[in-house]
Enzyme design. Sequence first.
Site, mmCIF file in Angstrom:
data_model
loop_
_atom_site.group_PDB
_atom_site.id
_atom_site.type_symbol
_atom_site.label_atom_id
_atom_site.label_comp_id
_atom_site.label_asym_id
_atom_site.label_seq_id
_atom_site.Cartn_x
_atom_site.Cartn_y
_atom_site.Cartn_z
ATOM 1 N N GLU A 77 0.818 -1.227 0.000
ATOM 2 C CA GLU A 77 0.000 0.000 0.000
ATOM 3 C C GLU A 77 0.840 1.260 0.000
ATOM 4 O O GLU A 77 0.539 2.219 -0.714
ATOM 5 C CB GLU A 77 -0.919 0.024 1.221
ATOM 6 C CG GLU A 77 -1.717 1.329 1.309
ATOM 7 C CD GLU A 77 -2.657 1.424 2.497
ATOM 8 O OE1 GLU A 77 -2.570 0.562 3.406
ATOM 9 O OE2 GLU A 77 -3.491 2.344 2.501
ATOM 10 N N ASP A 96 -0.836 -4.900 3.166
ATOM 11 C CA ASP A 96 -1.202 -3.690 3.889
ATOM 12 C C ASP A 96 -0.464 -3.752 5.215
ATOM 13 O O ASP A 96 -0.843 -4.521 6.094
ATOM 14 C CB ASP A 96 -2.723 -3.613 4.105
ATOM 15 C CG ASP A 96 -3.133 -2.246 4.639
ATOM 16 O OD1 ASP A 96 -4.319 -1.894 4.541
ATOM 17 O OD2 ASP A 96 -2.255 -1.513 5.162
ATOM 18 N N ILE A 98 -0.185 -1.800 7.836
ATOM 19 C CA ILE A 98 -1.091 -1.552 8.954
ATOM 20 C C ILE A 98 -2.468 -1.258 8.360
ATOM 21 O O ILE A 98 -2.676 -0.209 7.746
ATOM 22 C CB ILE A 98 -0.651 -0.385 9.850
ATOM 23 C CG1 ILE A 98 0.748 -0.619 10.424
ATOM 24 C CG2 ILE A 98 -1.664 -0.185 10.998
ATOM 25 C CD1 ILE A 98 1.257 0.502 11.328
ATOM 26 N N ASP A 99 -3.378 -2.216 8.529
ATOM 27 C CA ASP A 99 -4.760 -1.955 8.115
ATOM 28 C C ASP A 99 -5.516 -1.526 9.367
ATOM 29 O O ASP A 99 -5.493 -2.215 10.387
ATOM 30 C CB ASP A 99 -5.390 -3.205 7.506
ATOM 31 C CG ASP A 99 -6.725 -2.870 6.895
ATOM 32 O OD1 ASP A 99 -6.797 -1.914 6.097
ATOM 33 O OD2 ASP A 99 -7.723 -3.536 7.215
ATOM 34 N N THR A 101 -5.137 2.051 10.113
ATOM 35 C CA THR A 101 -4.113 3.023 10.547
ATOM 36 C C THR A 101 -4.687 4.071 11.496
ATOM 37 O O THR A 101 -4.042 4.468 12.464
ATOM 38 C CB THR A 101 -3.474 3.704 9.328
ATOM 39 O OG1 THR A 101 -2.779 2.731 8.549
ATOM 40 C CG2 THR A 101 -2.496 4.798 9.746
ATOM 41 N N ASP A 233 -6.237 -4.165 1.059
ATOM 42 C CA ASP A 233 -7.143 -4.241 2.209
ATOM 43 C C ASP A 233 -7.857 -5.584 2.259
ATOM 44 O O ASP A 233 -8.237 -6.057 3.334
ATOM 45 C CB ASP A 233 -8.199 -3.134 2.110
ATOM 46 C CG ASP A 233 -7.639 -1.730 2.254
ATOM 47 O OD1 ASP A 233 -7.943 -0.879 1.404
ATOM 48 O OD2 ASP A 233 -6.900 -1.479 3.225
HETATM 49 C C1 LIP Z 1 -8.610 1.346 6.050
HETATM 50 C C2 LIP Z 1 -9.590 0.276 5.619
HETATM 51 C C3 LIP Z 1 -11.010 0.603 6.076
HETATM 52 C C4 LIP Z 1 -11.419 1.909 5.475
HETATM 53 C C5 LIP Z 1 -10.482 3.003 5.939
HETATM 54 C C6 LIP Z 1 -9.022 2.693 5.565
HETATM 55 P P1 LIP Z 1 -5.973 1.646 6.075
HETATM 56 O O1 LIP Z 1 -7.352 1.009 5.520
HETATM 57 O O2 LIP Z 1 -9.199 -0.952 6.187
HETATM 58 O O3 LIP Z 1 -11.899 -0.395 5.651
HETATM 59 O O4 LIP Z 1 -12.741 2.202 5.849
HETATM 60 O O5 LIP Z 1 -10.857 4.213 5.314
HETATM 61 O O6 LIP Z 1 -8.882 2.740 4.160
HETATM 62 O O7 LIP Z 1 -5.875 2.978 5.388
HETATM 63 O O8 LIP Z 1 -6.091 1.796 7.544
HETATM 64 O O9 LIP Z 1 -4.890 0.705 5.650
#
Ligand code: LIP
Length: 295
Positions: A77, A96, A98-99, A101, A233
């Site tokens: 990402e 990803d 950190i999903d 974040t 994601d």
């Molecule tokens: C997140 C996604 C989440 C979405 C957030 C963000 P990140 O990914 O997992 O579903 O609603 O806006 O995109 O940016 O934390 O890797």
Amino acid sequence: MAKKLTGEELRKIEQHLIEFLKTDIGPILKNASGTKFDSYDEKVNDVDLVTVVDKKVETLIRKFAEENYPEIKFIGEESLSKDERFDLEDPTFIVDPIDGTTNFIHGFPFSCTSIGVAQGGKPVIGCVYNPHLNQLFHASLGNGAYLNDEPINIEKRTLSLKKSIIGFEGGSEREDGKGTNFTKKFDTYRKLLSDRGAFIHGFRSLGSAAMNICYVSIGYMDAYWEGGCWAWDVCAGWCILNEAGGKIVGGNPGQWNIPINNRSYLAVRGGLVDDDEQEKFIQDFWGFVEGALKY
Ligand code: LIP
């Protein structure tokens, strides 16, 4: 054309990723969560956030991949420009770091690292690790889905839209106005929750696409619907969900078969009483989508 990975090779990579996530990556997320509230960057807008930890973790994962699996491509990402095109025919790590974040920045213990592998355009390995809750979901094609060391076997119960808990997200796209994705999403949420609409049992907004899909895989939630997230994601969670008997289709009506980077998704659990429940749920849900999401 790259060599196709066999089922046994996928399982061995899965096991290797599990150890790597537990020893090298999990402690970083767990120790740094909540420490970057005053030091993050904004990407597309004020709520699309990234920290130095996201970038550090992605660099560590890329190094692991290049040292151990140089024949497998890598997409992360934080090192890919949003308009960069990519295909997923050859074996490819989709990461990803950190999903969730925003959760990570706020110290809300619901962030994870998501490492998927795609092959022939399909998710074939998925490892999603939330070290705050010691939850490591993992799977590889044909080898089953697991939470930590336990196989995921959902207790069979009727799947119906009315009796469902569904994951929704605010997302980072916040343009408010007639015909925008943001407005279409919230109009849809309202129709699903309303006593004049689907009157569903409830929704949950947990802030991590990867964890949402894993929670659908294990049956904590019945479905998850989002538009705006990306291949990194969803790839890992998608493999886990498939191996747990669930299914992912597009977020817009009629999208039965979609590419990994479709950008809109509806994930639905397994554990069915009747085989036709999943298709009926999807059709019923799509009937409440208030206008097609566009990406
Ligand atoms: C997140 C996604 C989440 C979405 C957030 C963000 P990140 O990914 O997992 O579903 O609603 O806006 O995109 O940016 O934390 O890797």
